[in-house]
Motif scaffolding. Structure first.
Motif, mmCIF file in Angstrom:
data_model
loop_
_atom_site.group_PDB
_atom_site.id
_atom_site.type_symbol
_atom_site.label_atom_id
_atom_site.label_comp_id
_atom_site.label_asym_id
_atom_site.label_seq_id
_atom_site.Cartn_x
_atom_site.Cartn_y
_atom_site.Cartn_z
ATOM 1 N N MET A 87 34.478 28.643 39.524
ATOM 2 C CA MET A 87 34.686 27.420 38.763
ATOM 3 C C MET A 87 35.481 27.712 37.502
ATOM 4 O O MET A 87 36.420 26.977 37.155
ATOM 5 C CB MET A 87 33.359 26.761 38.405
ATOM 6 N N MET A 88 35.128 28.790 36.795
ATOM 7 C CA MET A 88 35.848 29.134 35.585
ATOM 8 C C MET A 88 37.323 29.393 35.887
ATOM 9 O O MET A 88 38.222 28.891 35.201
ATOM 10 C CB MET A 88 35.216 30.359 34.914
ATOM 11 N N LYS A 89 37.574 30.128 36.947
ATOM 12 C CA LYS A 89 38.947 30.489 37.270
ATOM 13 C C LYS A 89 39.765 29.299 37.774
ATOM 14 O O LYS A 89 40.878 29.037 37.318
ATOM 15 C CB LYS A 89 38.946 31.617 38.300
ATOM 16 N N LEU A 90 39.218 28.554 38.734
ATOM 17 C CA LEU A 90 39.974 27.466 39.339
ATOM 18 C C LEU A 90 40.227 26.336 38.348
ATOM 19 O O LEU A 90 41.315 25.760 38.315
ATOM 20 C CB LEU A 90 39.229 26.923 40.562
ATOM 21 N N ARG A 91 39.235 26.024 37.512
ATOM 22 C CA ARG A 91 39.381 24.876 36.620
ATOM 23 C C ARG A 91 40.114 25.202 35.326
ATOM 24 O O ARG A 91 40.642 24.292 34.676
ATOM 25 C CB ARG A 91 38.013 24.280 36.307
ATOM 26 N N ILE A 92 40.133 26.484 34.941
ATOM 27 C CA ILE A 92 40.843 26.840 33.712
ATOM 28 C C ILE A 92 42.203 27.451 34.028
ATOM 29 O O ILE A 92 43.232 26.980 33.546
ATOM 30 C CB ILE A 92 39.992 27.786 32.842
ATOM 31 N N LEU A 93 42.240 28.477 34.870
ATOM 32 C CA LEU A 93 43.525 29.116 35.166
ATOM 33 C C LEU A 93 44.377 28.271 36.104
ATOM 34 O O LEU A 93 45.508 27.906 35.781
ATOM 35 C CB LEU A 93 43.308 30.507 35.756
ATOM 36 N N ASN A 94 43.855 27.949 37.293
ATOM 37 C CA ASN A 94 44.675 27.214 38.258
ATOM 38 C C ASN A 94 45.014 25.811 37.763
ATOM 39 O O ASN A 94 46.144 25.345 37.939
ATOM 40 C CB ASN A 94 43.973 27.163 39.607
ATOM 41 N N ALA A 95 44.054 25.143 37.150
ATOM 42 C CA ALA A 95 44.356 23.847 36.555
ATOM 43 C C ALA A 95 45.352 23.998 35.414
ATOM 44 O O ALA A 95 46.237 23.162 35.222
ATOM 45 C CB ALA A 95 43.078 23.183 36.055
ATOM 46 N N GLY A 96 45.231 25.095 34.659
ATOM 47 C CA GLY A 96 46.177 25.348 33.580
ATOM 48 C C GLY A 96 47.600 25.503 34.079
ATOM 49 O O GLY A 96 48.550 25.063 33.416
ATOM 50 N N HIS A 97 47.761 26.107 35.235
ATOM 51 C CA HIS A 97 49.094 26.188 35.835
ATOM 52 C C HIS A 97 49.690 24.801 36.019
ATOM 53 O O HIS A 97 50.870 24.562 35.725
ATOM 54 C CB HIS A 97 49.015 26.900 37.187
ATOM 55 N N ALA A 98 48.883 23.860 36.510
ATOM 56 C CA ALA A 98 49.382 22.506 36.718
ATOM 57 C C ALA A 98 49.719 21.829 35.393
ATOM 58 O O ALA A 98 50.693 21.064 35.300
ATOM 59 C CB ALA A 98 48.350 21.685 37.492
ATOM 60 N N MET A 99 48.925 22.103 34.366
ATOM 61 C CA MET A 99 49.178 21.491 33.065
ATOM 62 C C MET A 99 50.497 21.969 32.461
ATOM 63 O O MET A 99 51.158 21.239 31.715
ATOM 64 C CB MET A 99 48.021 21.791 32.115
ATOM 65 N N ILE A 100 50.874 23.206 32.771
ATOM 66 C CA ILE A 100 52.171 23.716 32.336
ATOM 67 C C ILE A 100 53.286 23.193 33.231
ATOM 68 O O ILE A 100 54.359 22.802 32.777
ATOM 69 C CB ILE A 100 52.190 25.263 32.397
ATOM 70 N N ALA A 101 53.020 23.183 34.529
ATOM 71 C CA ALA A 101 54.071 23.028 35.527
ATOM 72 C C ALA A 101 54.833 21.713 35.405
ATOM 73 O O ALA A 101 56.075 21.709 35.338
ATOM 74 C CB ALA A 101 53.461 23.148 36.927
ATOM 75 N N TYR A 102 54.113 20.590 35.395
ATOM 76 C CA TYR A 102 54.814 19.323 35.522
ATOM 77 C C TYR A 102 55.552 18.891 34.262
ATOM 78 O O TYR A 102 56.706 18.435 34.352
ATOM 79 C CB TYR A 102 53.852 18.259 36.051
#
Length: 492
Positions: A295-310
């Motif tokens: 949960m920590m990884k998917l919601r902070i790191l992977n979600a963070g990728h999306a927050m940067i990406a778009y």
């Protein structure tokens, strides 16, 4: 360097002195793992852990046999065949870079050769089957989070169990052959960024089995281990840039080198009835329950990728570290993470969510990696339901604001409309790009059309607070542009 050495077993001793190479001979290894999906992440993650073990003189009966079911696998196999399945892994921090050659894969079966793959899976020496088949490769309905037996590829395997075409059909055929021969089943270990990836993998294998033979499906559920695991390492797409750096910096001519950050993590539930390598001796962590870690990884790191990406994609930014250098993109990431995501993520032993965010913020800013914004934008239709929408749903359930997460969704919608703020065309970047693009265009005047993709948003789309915030941000993006909308969100 003036000269380069083509990578092969015969040339290992000729590599430059600064390049790490296997301390084991190919003849010392025997296969214990079949891996589906020999991509860059697998070669920078599982293969690196196994290479560390084998270099320490351990577990040399756990070598990897590659397998695959897609044209991508054919391309990868062709590239690696000419270099004896060896891989150059270039590890880069902001200050230091190093190269190592790994040799833990001893064969790569011809992709889509079902009989050859099933024979390998039936071999008693194979005790683990691992997978990196991407987030979208598990035939899950995004809205329900459950296995979809009506998917055409799964339905075809259900109707033709003796001629499987999917990874899960092949796994089932291998298990069936082992059961008939009295050979214990192998453990199936997913190495994909999927919440509860072991359970999701079990549901796919058992779900397909149920369409063939209910009794066999019960045996799969009762007899086959599917441990959950959390994997973490940023490994980038290989282009001519990476090939050139590998030649010029390290003197190695590698057809498909892997570039990765120096950070690596693997947290695994210890459920391997048929045995396993001693990965804990080279940095992996075995736990009873991987849920809080993932949960920590998917919601902070992977979600963070999306927050940067778009936002970065709409601003024509190419590399991830360049996105982190842009004050609006960087501060948008930090504000959404610290105000809306971090507060609802539980801690794990030895790590608070805010500390973890500080780590991934530094990782994203690493200028050596060369990770691209386009890669982070890819496959939002599969990634958003796993990384972003769960946080939206949790906050809505607690009556908390979702302003920043709604803006992230609006940015994804605006990106899928197919042009950046400058008017540059965004080439298709999702398996269902045509549908997303058409829906995003309709959402320009009817924002609710985007949220009505219930297979992606599920019940979160019903919440007035989310719908209203999303609509407001999407209208602002079209009217004022990305930069001005981010400034408004940040209070500038």
């Amino acid at each position: 360097m003036a000269t380069t050495t083509p990578l092969s077993l015969a040339s290992l001793d000729s590599l430059p002195a600064g390049v790490e190479r296997p301390a084991y001979a190919r003849g010392d290894l025997s296969a214990g793992i079949v891996h589906f999906g020999v991509g860059n992440f697998h070669r920078a993650h599982l293969q690196v852990y196994l290479d560390r073990l084998m270099n320490a003189g351990r577990d040399r009966d756990w070598a990897i046999v590659g397998a695959g079911v897609t044209p991508y696998d054919v391309k990868m196999r062709d590239a690696l065949a000419g270099q004896d399945w060896l891989t150059t892994v270039v590890e880069q921090s902001a200050d230091v870079s190093s190269a190592r050659v790994t040799g833990v894969m001893t064969d790569f079966l011809p992709p889509m050769d079902g009989p050859a793959i099933v024979r390998a899976l039936a071999d008693p020496a194979i005790r683990i089957v691992t997978l990196t088949v991407t987030e979208g490769g598990y035939f899950v309905n995004p809205a329900t989070g459950k296995f979809d037996p009506e998917n055409p590829a799964i339905a075809a395997d259900a109707a033709n169990p003796d001629d499987p075409k999917t990874v899960f059909g092949l796994i089932l055929a291998g298990l069936k052959a082992r059961r008939a021969a009295g050979v214990p089943p192998f453990t199936v270990l997913s190495c994909d960024n999927v919440p509860h990836n072991g359970r999701v993998c079990r549901d796919a294998v058992a779900g397909l089995a149920a369409a063939q033979d209910a009794g066999f499906a019960d045996w799969v559920r009762d007899s086959v281990a599917f441990p959950n695991a959390m994997v973490d390492r940023i490994a980038t797409v290989t282009t001519d840039r990476e090939r050139q750096i590998t030649r010029e910096t390290y003197g190695i001519d590698d057809a498909w080198p892997v570039f990765a950050e120096d950070f690596i993590q693997w947290v695994i539930e210890d459920n391997f009835p048929a045995g396993r390598p001693a990965f804990e001796e080279v940095g992996a962590q075995f736990v009873e329950d991987v849920t809080p870690f993932e949960m920590m990884k998917l919601r902070i790191l992977n979600a963070g990728h999306a927050m940067i990406a778009y936002p970065a994609g709409l601003l024509d930014i190419h590399f991830v570290h360049e996105g982190m250098e842009h004050p609006l993109v960087r501060d948008f990431l930090r504000k959404v993470e610290l105000e809306e995501v971090v507060p609802i993520v539980p801690s794990v032993p030895g790590m608070e969510p805010a500390q973890y965010f500080d780590i991934i913020e530094r990782r994203f800013a690493n200028p050596k990696i060369g990770d691209t914004i386009r890669r982070l934008c890819f496959d939002g239709s599969n990634r958003q339901p796993k990384f972003i929408i769960p946080s939206i749903a949790d906050r809505l359930a607690q009556g908390l604001a979702v302003d920043g997460l709604a803006l992230e969704s609006a940015l994804w919608c605006r990106y899928c409309a197919g042009t950046t703020d400058s008017g540059a065309v965004i080439e298709p970047n999702d398996p269902i790009w045509d549908r997303l693009s058409e829906t995003a265009q309709r959402a320009k005047t009817d924002p609710g059309a985007w949220l009505d993709m219930r297979d992606i948003y599920g019940d979160a789309a019903d919440a007035p607070a989310f719908r209203d915030a999303f609509a407001g941000w999407l209208r602002a993006l079209w009217a004022d542009g990305t930069a001005a909308t981010l400034e408004r969100y940040l209070g500038r």
